[in-house]
Motif scaffolding. Structure first.
Motif, PDB file in Angstrom:
ATOM      1  N   GLY A1057       0.789  -1.225   0.000  1.00 30.80           N
ATOM      2  CA  GLY A1057       0.000   0.000   0.000  1.00 30.80           C
ATOM      3  C   GLY A1057       0.817   1.269   0.000  1.00 30.80           C
ATOM      4  N   ASP A1061       1.846   6.882  -0.637  1.00 31.39           N
ATOM      5  CA  ASP A1061       2.844   7.631   0.114  1.00 31.39           C
ATOM      6  C   ASP A1061       4.132   7.847  -0.665  1.00 31.39           C
ATOM      7  OD1 ASP A1061       1.522   7.926   2.757  1.00 31.39           O
ATOM      8  OD2 ASP A1061       1.470   5.752   2.612  1.00 31.39           O
ATOM      9  N   LYS A1561      -4.105  11.903   6.008  1.00 27.71           N
ATOM     10  CA  LYS A1561      -4.121  10.485   5.649  1.00 27.71           C
ATOM     11  C   LYS A1561      -2.705   9.928   5.519  1.00 27.71           C
ATOM     12  CE  LYS A1561      -8.703  10.363   3.538  1.00 27.71           C
ATOM     13  NZ  LYS A1561      -9.510  10.073   2.333  1.00 27.71           N
ATOM     14  N   GLU A1562      -1.761  10.762   5.182  1.00 26.74           N
ATOM     15  CA  GLU A1562      -0.369  10.320   5.146  1.00 26.74           C
ATOM     16  C   GLU A1562       0.091   9.893   6.537  1.00 26.74           C
ATOM     17  OE1 GLU A1562       4.061  12.243   4.365  1.00 26.74           O
ATOM     18  OE2 GLU A1562       2.262  13.399   3.891  1.00 26.74           O
ATOM     19  N   ARG A1565      -1.518   6.589   7.618  1.00 26.27           N
ATOM     20  CA  ARG A1565      -0.844   5.411   7.071  1.00 26.27           C
ATOM     21  C   ARG A1565       0.479   5.143   7.789  1.00 26.27           C
ATOM     22  NH1 ARG A1565      -3.218   7.659   2.309  1.00 26.27           N
ATOM     23  NH2 ARG A1565      -1.371   8.930   1.918  1.00 26.27           N
ATOM     24  N   TYR A1568      -0.424   3.624  11.259  1.00 22.80           N
ATOM     25  CA  TYR A1568      -0.920   2.245  11.217  1.00 22.80           C
ATOM     26  C   TYR A1568       0.204   1.272  10.891  1.00 22.80           C
ATOM     27  CZ  TYR A1568      -5.778   3.487  11.907  1.00 22.80           C
ATOM     28  OH  TYR A1568      -6.949   3.926  12.464  1.00 22.80           O
ATOM     29  N   ARG A1569       1.084   1.680   9.998  1.00 17.69           N
ATOM     30  CA  ARG A1569       2.197   0.787   9.657  1.00 17.69           C
ATOM     31  C   ARG A1569       3.162   0.613  10.834  1.00 17.69           C
ATOM     32  NH1 ARG A1569       2.155   3.693   4.252  1.00 17.69           N
ATOM     33  NH2 ARG A1569       1.205   2.192   2.823  1.00 17.69           N
ATOM     34  N   GLU A1610      -8.929   1.991   3.272  1.00 19.56           N
ATOM     35  CA  GLU A1610      -7.819   1.394   2.536  1.00 19.56           C
ATOM     36  C   GLU A1610      -7.752  -0.091   2.863  1.00 19.56           C
ATOM     37  OE1 GLU A1610      -4.271   3.594   2.287  1.00 19.56           O
ATOM     38  OE2 GLU A1610      -5.282   5.538   2.300  1.00 19.56           O
ATOM     39  N   ALA A1613      -4.898  -1.836   4.871  1.00 20.15           N
ATOM     40  CA  ALA A1613      -4.847  -1.650   6.326  1.00 20.15           C
ATOM     41  C   ALA A1613      -5.746  -2.658   7.030  1.00 20.15           C
ATOM     42  CB  ALA A1613      -5.254  -0.225   6.680  1.00 20.15           C
TER      43      ALA A1613
END
Length: 1710
Positions: A1057, A1061, A1561-1562, A1565, A1568-1569, A1610, A1613
């Motif tokens: 994903g 990014d 949103k960047e 992500r 979450y990662r 997404e 995720a």
């Protein structure tokens, strides 16, 4: 008229008319000054001192105007003195009154129209609906009986109105819920429209109603002024009360100068202007003195004003006219910056100027002859000889300098007569005047001005009388006629004559303002007498204010201090302690300010806090600040809470010294100080409870430990933010046992597993089937696994009758108890409010009630330690009720829970275990509890010890101030680095293979390095472009490598994903385009062709990927949970130190210090530089950073990188010097030592539970705030709000603002500046960053803070457009409740700034604030400059997370509407304290282009807690809806800048620079990662037991919240979440075992995401989730089996938690 006057003969103090709850007296401020009927105690009269030894009687003085009917007030007004300025202030001419009447008529018409519209939409929505509901049961039938499911009835309303529906909701909640459900079922769109329209109309009506009430109050005041003007002369003549003037030469009969004599009549007319500041209680005295001075010196006119006369144009004009003619100006206690600036512009022409104890800027205007205070402007101040004399006063200690200065002021005039020179003589004149003023009293004031006139202006031979002196320090008692010189002398007298002499009543020192004593303020005697009546031996000590610490240090002692001396320990005892020091049990300060320096010490911002801590630690007794409000009046306290500078004096500054349990004791009514005896009673009760703890042995103390369990049904029981509650509970119980507490006879030696056993047992008590059976059901359920540790069920049940009894004030309470509050409460006011919301208590069968209507309190007992779960703070049914009702109360069982703990169980102290509970968030005054604040009501007199995370000073001060919490801080968990995992690790390895192959290919072709890659990475900016030939040669060299390896890399990018990014840009156009797709395989089965991609473009893209993986791998997260009192292990020490220093200290040095401390440091000290150089070249994925200490002083950053380059390479670490490395090594040793003192957390808890003094410390976290926040185990506090923003915060805020504007320009089609930016102002962010978010707002608007001489921020000044160089950007400031309540001074300054910006004469294209204000005015909107919005006053939170948690939403637009409804309340100056302005908010949202949110800590990012999506996400959605977007699509998008301002490597910002803002949103992500989807984080959290499982569960709910508010949908995720938490059998099994409810919520949220279109899982995954959920549901239902009459039953609970919806809760951190 004659009849009315005759009525005065029999007039007596009337009994106040009881008023209903909604009859708030909004006219108090506009009423005439206090007039006291004959026979009533006058607030202006001195307190008569009874004969020595007489018993004191509590005499309550109240403002009669608050106790009289309107007719009685009118009659009383007729005996007013001659018409004065008060009547003139309120007067309006006939035309003005007519205009006002027309405005009132129009407002009331508008109010009626809005009410009719509201009734119409209620009728449209609910009219004609038919629902089936249980048959209604009367209260008499329900009381004490089990209500079984019985008959139902069909109910229909052909017509419905707002009032009818409100009655239905109160009397029959089930019917109201059924009607709402039916309305929604009939049409979901219509239901949403009704909610939105009803909200908006009600908010508009509330504002219109308030404006009408205010206008009516002004009109009423004007009518009264007319009555006073017309009747005063006749009334005075009729009553025969005139006082004859004293004859010339005689002693003044009305406050004259004692033995003063008239030696002649000066002919020169002299005009004096007196302006009184924060001593309005002396205005009456000054006016009396003016009259006496006029009689004594007819040529002298003294005009008296107060600082309030500078707040409106009419009275300000009078002051200005008086100053223009003045010969002498006298000002005292003037601090308001705007007033000071106004005065400075008008004082230059006044020949003689005396300014005492005021702002430094105004003090510099002192001028008496040749003596002037002109710092920085050449010769000024005292002559050198005087300075020499001044230096001889004082003890030599820094903290005693002000005390020495006071001593000099007293004897200075006598000394100066021996020093020659005109300047010394003039200084003597100034000092003599100060002595007169400082001694106080009308005779001294008259003599002061007579002396000044005689000495400086019109000598006539008059000899002023000497100063009438009062001791600078002493003790007093109403039963003694005079003063005592010392506490020892006082106690000797009290031992013979005191009311409580010979008893064991606690001795409590009470520090009083000397000025209040010498001016005979009635409240002083009343306070002393009431403390005695409450069973406390008062030791009243009056002081000037600056010497409080010397009294406490030298004249008072304690059992603890004497025990130290007995042991020979003098190191912690002051050598100045007097032999006859009096032992006290507690300290009360009615002064506020810091203990050291008092009002003068406050100018140093807590400079002497360390001295205060040493003094108070040696005494080790409770230190309480409780005082009447001297800056606010009673009405504003009742309406708005304690605000502005008053909150700083009473709360912020004393908290630096460790003050607890602050209670406002009263306030101003007019110019007089009144007590509220009910508040004195509360303060006394709390002090006695604290002293009682000290006097009990540990074995005797009964402790109630409260855990948390909200929201119910999701595994939250026994959890707290950042804290492993079960393990911490075990450590606490071990410590209690060692300290001698009674934990029962059956407690085993080994307590391993006890914490989880207790939590499991407490969960079992949540089973509704046990609750309906009442206390018996809990008993039969048993203690489950906790029984093996000696725990037993200890339930209670309270009847509605008993609860009513405990919530009802005594029937005979009246003005003597409540004081002059704006309205007199009924005794059952609390019960009435509760039943208004929840219905008749006899009928109520809601949260945690038995079938018979009893309120069940469940808990476990271990000896004298009781452990229970705080009830949910629930609103049953539709949470939208919160939007329609503002006068909320806790539900009946919540109130019964706290009352049972105190009155039935008999706890001596309550311990709230972790961050955080809800009692401090209950409805009531925002700050400054009163008798109707629910936090105050429920906590009662119970000492409250509160374990809290050290990194949250924002919410902890709410617990401290509203919840009377003595805070004991705990550390945060260690920090971990995200690393790379699964496909990300594979991508890294594959990428490294490509880079190595590409480099080898270049070398083979004779190329030194990459040119395209360097350009793509942006790391060689400014380098000359390579020639076409060189680029072609490099492309040829790379073509084979790219052809072989680009395909697998692109596949991995898509799989992880990362395409969003790390966007791929077309090498020819520069536009972002999709990555090339792999070619279709040939039909003949041969090898597919290579990916079609240009070599140089792919090589540049590989560098972008490389940089992003660097950023991701090095991000910090909070690893696991903290265990209370547990010191970190060496690996954990290393984690803390690595996070703090980053690459600023070699890893080998960090490891050595972590493992071995000083000995380890010695091994590496000599080779630090070599170690650093060796490590700097390794670990390419280690982001560069510096320690906090260096980061805070770094220069502002350059402009941010363009859009799409978040993966820019982290800045290379700058090589530190040997000295810097050595300093960091020493700092590392210090940090290690401080972290190992985590054990003091348990020491702090024990100290607080024993009623001792807990050392204060600033709250914060290590990464941002450095070592000052350690060690933990401290009573944490916040900062002085008058210093916000700090200089560093302003600099960083300006840099961030510039970066946000550039970010918007780059990311917005067409570029340009945003017109409106919505900035979230949160309390915690502001405290920890010292106001960076405020700095962002100021920079966007184009303004800077202006500081007064003490360093405090006094104004925000607009920068000229010519200097700004760009347009002023409008700002919508969304304030959290904590920011709103804690920083009211900042709110007022910002409101003033926006008003000036809106009125600025600047073009629309250069001032968007003015542009929007003009547009709003054109639309007919009022308050067009309102920009500061929050929740309703005294309320907290957006309620969006409650709706997400319950699943009660259909689309994100509803959540945006909910946010807008809850944040439509405007705040600012004057009465702008939560005024509903939904139309202004909507106008601002329509122009909002961008939202800004700061993140202040590693522990809590966007994905960790609900508040970010509930506020930031919902705000974005509300703006999009207002702009025509949202669920409908279309409209202009709204950007959102996230600023990670927590410092450390986690920000990815490079060496000490301000972090670049990233798009929302960047950051989602990235987070979450690095956290939720990261197996490393997941494993560490899962290993924390039930609490860790719950933390995972809450993050899954937050993931749904982000999807709901900003459409974060997404698949990768959610796919990875399912892989990590459900498909990983080992982890899933651990979560299921540790906390099945939490695991069920994890699965439930995944199913919900799929159902709402946020995720498209494959069918197999969805089926697996459904099966898991069904299994868990069956398992939980099985655990919650019917109660059996056997002890030791298994724990657990129903997932439905009794069927109650997940309740709204206060915010965890804002």
């Amino acid at each position: 008229m004659a009849q009315a006057l005759r009525g005065l003969q029999s007039l007596r103090c009337p009994t106040a008319a009881r008023s209903s709850d909604n009859a708030v007296a909004a006219t108090l401020a506009a009423r005439p000054p206090t007039r006291v009927a004959p026979g009533c105690a006058s607030p202006s009269l001195p307190v008569p001192r009874p004969r020595e030894g007489a018993r004191a009687k509590v005499v309550t003085r109240v403002a009669s105007r608050d106790l009289q009917t309107e007719a009685e007030r009118f009659v009383a007004s007729l005996e007013a003195d001659a018409v004065g300025s008060d009547a003139e202030d309120d007067a309006l001419d006939a035309s003005q009154q007519a205009t006002l009447q027309e405005q009132i008529r129009a407002l009331r018409q508008e109010e009626a129209r809005l009410s009719a519209s509201i009734d119409a939409i209620y009728n449209t929505t609910f009219g004609g609906l038919t629902v089936q509901v249980p048959t209604a049961v009367s209260a008499d039938e329900a009381e004490g009986r089990e209500l079984q499911d019985g008959d139902t009835e069909s109910v229909s309303y052909q017509a419905m109105s707002e009032a009818v529906f409100s009655d239905v909701g109160r009397e029959r909640p089930a019917l109201a819920e059924a009607l709402m459900g039916a309305a929604e079922a009939r049409s979901a769109d219509a239901w949403r429209a009704f909610q939105s329209q009803a909200r908006t109309l009600k908010l508009q009506r509330s504002r219109v109603s308030r404006e009408a009430e205010e206008a009516e109050a002004v009109l009423l005041a004007a009518e009264r002024a007319d009555a006073r003007r017309g009747g005063a002369v006749g009334a005075a003549a009729g009553r025969g009360l005139a006082v004859p003037l004293a004859p010339v030469g005689a002693e003044a009969a009305a406050g004259g100068a004692g033995a003063a004599r008239q030696a002649g009549t000066p002919g020169k007319e002299v005009r004096i202007v007196l302006l009184s500041g924060f001593e309005s209680f002396n205005v009456g005295l000054y006016k009396d003195a003016a009259a006496a001075l006029r009689r004594q010196m007819p040529n002298v006119t003294l005009q008296v004003f107060s600082d309030r006369d500078l707040t409106n144009d009419l009275t300000k004009a009078r002051v200005e006219a008086a100053l223009a003619r003045a010969d002498i100006f006298f000002g005292s206690l003037l601090f308001d910056f705007d007033q000071v600036e106004w005065l400075r512009a008008r004082l230059e022409r006044v020949p003689v100027r005396l300014v005492f104890e005021s702002a430094l800027e105004l003090m510099s205007y002192n001028k008496v002859g040749t003596f002037a205070m002109t710092p920085g402007k050449g010769p000024g101040g005292p002559p050198p000889a005087v300075k020499k004399v001044l230096s001889m006063f004082g003890s030599g200690r820094e903290e005693d300098k002000m005390v020495g200065y006071l001593s000099f002021l007293k004897v200075g005039p006598k000394l100066l007569k021996w020093i020659p020179g005109k300047k010394a003589a003039d200084l003597r004149t100034w000092l003599t005047a100060y002595c007169y003023w400082n001694q106080g009293g009308s005779p001294n004031v008259v003599a002061m001005f007579a002396y000044l006139v005689e000495t400086l202006l019109a000598p006539s031979g008059y000899v002023p009388p000497p100063v009438v002196e009062t001791p600078p320090l002493g003790c007093l008692h109403p039963g003694y006629n005079g003063y005592f010189e010392s506490p020892a002398q006082y106690m000797a007298w009290y031992g013979k004559h005191g009311r409580l002499a010979g008893t064991d009543a606690p001795v409590v020192a009470v520090l009083l303002y000397r000025k209040h004593v010498i001016t005979n303020q009635p409240y002083v005697a009343q306070l002393v007498a009431q403390l005695e009546a409450e069973g406390i031996i008062p030791l009243p000590v009056f002081i000037n204010g600056v010497e409080a610490h010397t009294v406490v240090r030298d004249m008072l002692t304690s059992d603890h201090e004497q025990a130290l001396l007995a042991k020979g320990d003098r190191s912690n005892v002051s050598p100045t302690l007097k032999r006859d020091a009096v032992k006290v049990d507690a300290l009360i300060s009615t002064i506020g300010f810091p203990l050291v320096g008092g009002p003068a010490g406050s100018m140093e911002g807590g400079r002497q806090a360390q001295v205060a801590k040493a003094i108070l630690s040696s005494k080790d007794v409770p230190y309480v600040v409780a005082a009447p409000l001297l800056i606010q009046d009673m009405e504003s306290w009742s309406r708005d809470g304690v605000a502005g500078l008053q909150s700083v004096v009473l709360y912020s500054l004393p908290e630096l010294d460790g003050a607890i349990d602050t209670v406002p004791l009263g306030g101003l009514v007019g110019d007089n100080i009144y007590l509220v005896p009910e508040r004195v009673k509360k303060m006394a009760g709390r002090i006695k409870a604290w002293v009682g703890l000290r006097r009990k042995t540990p074995q005797q103390r009964k402790v109630a430990v409260l855990l948390y369990g909200f929201p119910p049904g999701v595994g939250a029981t026994g959890t707290a933010a950042l804290l492993n509650v079960p393990k911490s509970l075990e450590n606490l119980l071990i410590s209690l046992r060692k300290a001698g507490y009674d934990l029962g006879p059956d407690l085993p030696e080994d307590l391993t597993g006890l914490g989880e056993a207790l939590v499991t047992a407490l969960k079992g008590f949540e089973d509704q089937r046990a609750i309906v059976r009442g206390a018996q059901g809990t008993t039969l359920r048993g203690a489950g696994p906790a029984a093996a540790f000696g725990a037993s069920p200890s339930p209670g049940e309270m009847t509605p009758t008993r609860l009513k009894e405990l919530l009802t004030y005594p029937q005979d309470w009246g003005p003597s108890e409540w004081g002059p509050v704006p309205y007199l409460p009924d005794p059952d006011v609390l019960v009435t409010r509760m039943e208004r919301q929840w219905g008749d208590l006899r009928v109520y069968r809601g949260l945690n009630t038995s079938a018979k209507g009893g309120y069940v309190v469940s808990g476990l007992a271990l000896g004298n330690v009781w452990i229970g779960v705080q009830p949910p703070l629930g609103i049953e049914g539709d949470p939208m009720r919160l939007l329609f009702q503002r006068d909320l109360t806790p539900h009946p069982q919540y109130a019964a829970f706290y009352k049972w703990i105190q009155h039935e169980y008999g706890a001596n102290v309550v311990l709230h275990f972790g961050m955080h509970g809800t009692v401090e968030w209950l409805p009531g005054a925002p700050l400054g509890n009163n008798g109707l604040s629910w936090s105050d009501v429920l906590l009662g007199e119970l000492p409250n010890v509160y374990v809290y995370a050290a990194n949250n000073p924002s919410e902890s001060i709410v617990a401290k101030r509203r919840g009377y919490g003595t805070i004991v801080s705990h550390n945060v968990p260690p920090y971990g680095r995200a690393g790379l995992y699964k496909q990300l690790a594979t991508l890294r390895d594959t990428l490294m293979e490509y880079r190595e192959a590409a480099q080898a290919a270049r070398a083979a072709a004779g190329l030194a390095s990459s040119t395209a890659s360097a350009a793509g990475a942006g790391s060689h900016a400014g380098a000359p472009p390579s020639s076409p030939a060189a680029l072609e040669a490099e492309a040829a060299a790379l073509r084979g490598v790219v052809a072989a390896q680009a395909g697998p890399l692109v596949d991995l990018v898509r799989l992880t994903g990362l395409e969003v990014d790390c966007p791929y840009t077309d090498p020819h156009t520069g536009a972002v385009v999709p990555l090339p797709s792999p070619p279709e395989p040939p039909a003949d089965g041969s090898a597919p062709p290579p990916l079609a991609i240009e070599p140089l473009a792919f090589d540049a893209y590989s560098t972008k990927l490389y940089n992003y993986l660097q950023l991701l791998e090095g991000r910090l997260f909070s690893e696991g949970l903290h265990v209370l009192g547990a010191p970190p292990s060496p690996p954990q020490l290393q984690q803390y130190l690595e996070a703090y220093f980053g690459p600023g200290l070699p890893r080998a040095a960090v490891e050595a210090v972590a493992e071995r401390g000083e000995s380890g440091a010695a091994e590496v000290r000599s080779r630090l530089e070599r170690l650093w150089e060796a490590e700097a070249a390794t670990s390419p994925f280690e982001p560069a950073t510096t320690s906090t200490a260096t980061a805070t002083t770094a220069p502002a950053p350059a402009a941010p990188a363009p859009a799409g380059t978040s993966a820019a390479a982290p800045a290379a670490p700058e090589k530190p010097t040997q000295e810097q490395l050595a300093a960091r090594l020493e700092e590392a040793i210090a940090i290690r030592s401080l972290l190992l003192r985590n054990t003091e957390e348990l020491d702090g808890v024990l100290q607080a539970l024993g009623g001792g003094y807990v050392l204060p410390e600033a709250g914060g976290d290590l990464l941002r705030d450095g070592t000052g926040v350690l060690p933990t185990g401290r009573n944490i506090h916040a900062l002085d709000p008058y210093r916000m923003p700090s200089a560093a915060a302003m600099a960083r805020g300006s840099a961030v603002a510039a970066a946000i504007l550039e970010q918007h320009r780059v990311n917005t089609p067409g570029g340009g500046f945003p017109e409106t930016v919505a900035v979230n102002l949160w309390g915690l962010d502001s405290i920890k960053s010292k106001g960076e978010s405020v700095g962002i707002v100021l920079s966007l608007v184009g303004a800077v803070p202006v500081r007064e001489g003490t360093g405090r921020v006094a104004r925000f000044e607009l920068i000229p457009l010519s200097q700004l160089g760009r347009p002023r950007v409008d700002c919508l400031c969304n304030m959290s409740g904590i920011f709103r309540d804690s920083f009211q001074n900042v709110v007022e300054l910002l409101d003033d700034l926006f008003a000036r910006a809106a009125a600025a004469d600047e073009p629309d294209d250069m001032n968007f604030i003015a542009k929007h204000a003009r547009a709003m005015k054109a639309q007919g909107l009022s308050a067009a400059s309102a920009r500061l919005f929050s929740n309703p006053a005294g309320d907290y939170g957006s309620m969006v997370n409650e709706r997400v948690g319950q699943g009660s939403w259909n689309n994100g637009d509803e959540l945006g509407d909910t946010w807008a409804a809850r944040n439509a309340f405007s705040y600012g100056r004057g009465k702008e304290r939560g005024t509903a302005r939904p139309e202004v908010l909507q106008a601002l949202l329509q122009t909002t282009d961008r939202v800004v949110q700061q993140i202040d800590s590693v522990e809590y990012g966007l994905t960790d807690i609900q508040e970010y999506y509930a506020n930031t996400g919902a705000l974005v959605r509300a703006a999009e809806v207002a702009r025509g977007g949202g669920a409908k699509g279309g409209g202009k998008p709204v950007g959102c800048s996230i600023v990670e301002a927590f410092g450390g490597a986690g920000s990815g910002s490079g060496s000490g620079s301000v972090p670049p803002p990233r798009e929302l949103k960047e950051v989602l992500r990235l987070e979450y990662r690095s956290k939720l989807l990261n197996p490393k984080w997941a494993k560490a959290m899962a290993e924390m037991g039930s609490g860790g499982a719950y933390e995972i569960s809450t993050r899954m709910t937050a993931m749904v919240g982000w999807g709901a508010t900003v459409d974060f949908k997404e698949n990768w995720a959610w796919d990875q979440a399912a892989e990590t938490y459900v498909k990983d059998e080992a982890l899933a099994s651990m979560l299921r075992k540790n906390n099945p409810q939490a695991f069920q919520n994890v699965v439930k949220r995944m199913i919900e995401a799929a159902g709402r279109g946020m995720w498209s899982p494959n069918p197999e995954t969805l089926q697996l989730l459904r099966e898991k959920f069904a299994e868990l549901d069956d398992e939980l239902e099985g655990v919650a089996s019917p109660v059996k009459p056997t002890p030791g039953g298994s724990g657990g609970s129903s997932s439905s938690a009794g069927g109650a919806a997940a309740p709204p809760q206060p915010k965890r951190r804002r």
